[in-house]
Design an enzyme around this catalytic site. Structure first.
Site, PDB file in Angstrom:
ATOM      1  N   LYS A  59       0.865  -1.203  -0.171  1.00 13.28           N
ATOM      2  CA  LYS A  59      -0.002  -0.214  -0.098  1.00 13.28           C
ATOM      3  C   LYS A  59       0.633   1.252   0.012  1.00 13.28           C
ATOM      4  O   LYS A  59       0.428   2.276  -0.439  1.00 13.28           O
ATOM      5  CB  LYS A  59      -1.123  -0.046   0.967  1.00 13.28           C
ATOM      6  CG  LYS A  59      -1.956  -0.854   1.154  1.00 13.28           C
ATOM      7  CD  LYS A  59      -3.075  -1.282   2.129  1.00 13.28           C
ATOM      8  CE  LYS A  59      -4.264  -2.182   1.693  1.00 13.28           C
ATOM      9  NZ  LYS A  59      -3.710  -3.652   1.735  1.00 13.28           N
TER      10      LYS A  59
HETATM   11  C1  LIG Z   1      -4.308  -4.645   1.291  1.00 13.19           C
HETATM   12  C2  LIG Z   1      -3.662  -6.120   1.059  1.00 13.19           C
HETATM   13  C3  LIG Z   1      -4.059  -7.002  -0.016  1.00 13.19           C
HETATM   14  C4  LIG Z   1      -5.297  -6.958  -0.800  1.00 13.19           C
HETATM   15  O1  LIG Z   1      -5.290  -6.006  -1.761  1.00 13.19           O
HETATM   16  P1  LIG Z   1      -6.500  -5.376  -2.232  1.00 13.19           P
HETATM   17  O2  LIG Z   1      -6.164  -4.080  -3.283  1.00 13.19           O
HETATM   18  O3  LIG Z   1      -7.634  -4.812  -1.263  1.00 13.19           O
HETATM   19  O4  LIG Z   1      -7.093  -6.578  -3.209  1.00 13.19           O
HETATM   20  C5  LIG Z   1      -3.097  -8.175   0.176  1.00 13.19           C
HETATM   21  N1  LIG Z   1      -2.148  -8.322   0.822  1.00 13.19           N
HETATM   22  C6  LIG Z   1      -1.554  -7.244   1.742  1.00 13.19           C
HETATM   23  C7  LIG Z   1      -0.674  -7.560   2.419  1.00 13.19           C
HETATM   24  C8  LIG Z   1      -2.484  -6.066   1.784  1.00 13.19           C
HETATM   25  O5  LIG Z   1      -2.116  -5.171   2.486  1.00 13.19           O
END
Ligand SMILES: *Cc1c(COP(=O)(O)O)cnc(C)c1O
Length: 465
Positions: free
Chosen positions: A113
């Site tokens: 993120k």
């Molecule tokens: C947020 C997240 C996901 C999922 O991603 P999306 O965009 O919500 O599908 C997968 N793995 C980790 C470690 C995350 O922080």
């Protein structure tokens, strides 16, 4: 050519410029904002293949952000990706025969993120500086989003951020990643309730339009278009490197999925002309999306807690963007679908005969046993440690690794964020990172509030500058 504009999936909001779309977050009619067309980038692929990460990000984003001056966009991108601990930003490395790992966890909070939120935080500052005024970000988190959003805006003059997490229910490490940030504009709230309660409080305050207006509430979850845009970049960057190394004429990506934001970015990359043969959607036991892409039936279940908590989602907000495209941009059909789903907890894609929901997406579900076995297997084989989200994506990716092109699995978090899963899988305490080790004993600040939207409203009003 005219700039790309952003329209609502529900069709009842005026088209917006890029900057307005970023500041708006969720469309006013309750829909999600999507670009009114996608650029065909095939003529640029050869030239783009040799660009480094920041140059590539600039080349792609400028096509979508026509109202950001190019030299400003360049500065935003350079700043965002200088915050990463490796020069490649998102390196790809070999994991096995025809199998690659795209490491997206080299940002400040060690989760993918950061790639979008380091950019979005700077973009908010840029727009507020230019337009004047301030904003208050309100977010609910079960883990990674909160710390990445805080890291994206900490110390900013014009932004305050309020992050709610369920009191005592996020991992101690993730909690400390948030509450140890002591900048004056960062306000951590431990809500005495569940993650769903945090989301409900957030919705209540966002739906109170006078309050939203008065405090200029902004959103950082993946309904914000800028997050999807920033994520499109690494699909290109990684595909170029793997095609160069292997001589393949395309790739396949496997994506551990929760809110459908990450894989949606890959889907846009494919539609823009990147030779992605197929996308593999991986879930954990919360498999509503895997079931949908195999049957065409979208059916709400109960969320079960797992070892990969960022995938513990039943209603994936970005699904609506995919559905809008799938229904040929028919906003009335999207409105009808979302109403049916809200009322009955079910939706069936018209004409989806078994296995033909989307020829570009295959899907499968991992579970705790498979995920732990995958962590153990790759540790033994090559010494690579996978976090439980990445491992779920690798397990499902391996089930679909039968094409004549390589499979690139997205590694979405650093293994050190999930020490218990690593210990359970390997029997050893192997997962460490200096950034996380340094949190032990750090000073923290957090307000514990009752599970009540009024208490949160009063807290925001009292602390917004
Ligand atoms: C947020 C997240 C996901 C999922 O991603 P999306 O965009 O919500 O599908 C997968 N793995 C980790 C470690 C995350 O922080």
């Amino acid at each position: 050519m005219n700039d790309i504009r952003y329209v609502s999936t529900r069709g009842e909001q005026e088209p917006l410029s890029f900057k307005d779309a970023v500041m708006t977050g969720l469309a006013r009619d309750g829909g999600l904002l999507v670009p009114d067309r996608l650029p065909d980038v095939r003529p640029f692929l050869r030239e783009w293949a040799s660009l480094d990460y920041a140059d590539l990000a600039f080349a792609i984003m400028r096509l979508f952000a026509g109202d950001v001056a190019p030299h400003r966009l360049r500065a935003l991108v350079n700043g965002a990706y200088a915050a990463f601990s490796v020069p490649e930003v998102a390196p790809t490395r070999k994991l096995g025969e025809g199998l690659y790992l795209l490491e997206l966890f080299h940002g400040p909070t060690l989760a993918f993120k950061d790639i979008a939120l380091q950019f979005l935080g700077r973009l908010f500052a840029e727009i507020l500086e230019e337009r004047g005024g301030r904003m208050n970000i309100l977010a609910a988190t079960s883990g990674d989003t909160g710390s990445a959003a805080i890291a994206g805006v900490r110390g900013q003059e014009r932004v305050d951020i309020f992050v709610m997490h369920p009191h005592g229910r996020v991992s101690p490490l993730q909690e400390r990643q948030m509450t140890s940030v002591l900048d004056a504009n960062v306000h951590n709230i431990a809500l005495e309730g569940s993650f769903d309660d945090c989301q409900r409080v957030m919705k209540t305050l966002f739906n109170d339009l006078p309050f939203k207006e008065k405090y200029s509430l902004g959103a950082v979850n993946s309904v914000n278009w800028a997050r999807i845009l920033a994520q499109i970049v690494y699909y290109f960057h990684s595909a170029f490197r793997v095609m160069e190394e292997t001589g393949a004429d395309g790739v396949q990506f496997s994506v551990p999925t929760g809110n459908f934001g990450d894989i949606l970015a890959g889907w846009y990359a494919k539609r823009m002309g990147l030779p992605v043969r197929r996308l593999v959607l991986a879930t954990n036991e919360n498999d509503i999306l895997a079931r949908f892409f195999n049957t065409g039936r979208y059916e709400l279940g109960r969320v079960v807690p797992t070892i990969n908590p960022s995938m513990d989602i039943q209603v994936a907000s970005n699904f609506e963007r995919w559905l809008h495209a799938k229904l040929g941009g028919d906003c009335a059909a999207v409105r009808e679908a979302m109403r049916t789903f809200a009322e009955t907890g079910r939706y069936e894609l018209p004409g989806a005969s078994r296995g033909k929901v989307d020829a570009e997406i295959v899907a499968g579900a991992s579970d705790t046993k498979r995920t732990l076995a995958t962590i153990a297997k790759h540790y033994k084989k090559s010494g690579t440690l996978l976090d439980p989200h990445s491992a779920a994506g690798v397990w499902v990716g391996e089930q679909f690794n039968e094409l004549d092109v390589p499979t690139i699995c997205l590694a979405t978090a650093h293994p050190a964020k999930f020490p218990k899963a690593i210990l359970d899988a390997t029997g050893e305490d192997l997962a460490h990172h200096p950034v996380l080790d340094a949190l032990a004993g750090a000073e923290t600040r957090v307000a514990v509030l009752p599970n009540d939207a009024e208490a949160v409203r009063a807290h925001v009003a009292a602390h917004a500058r």
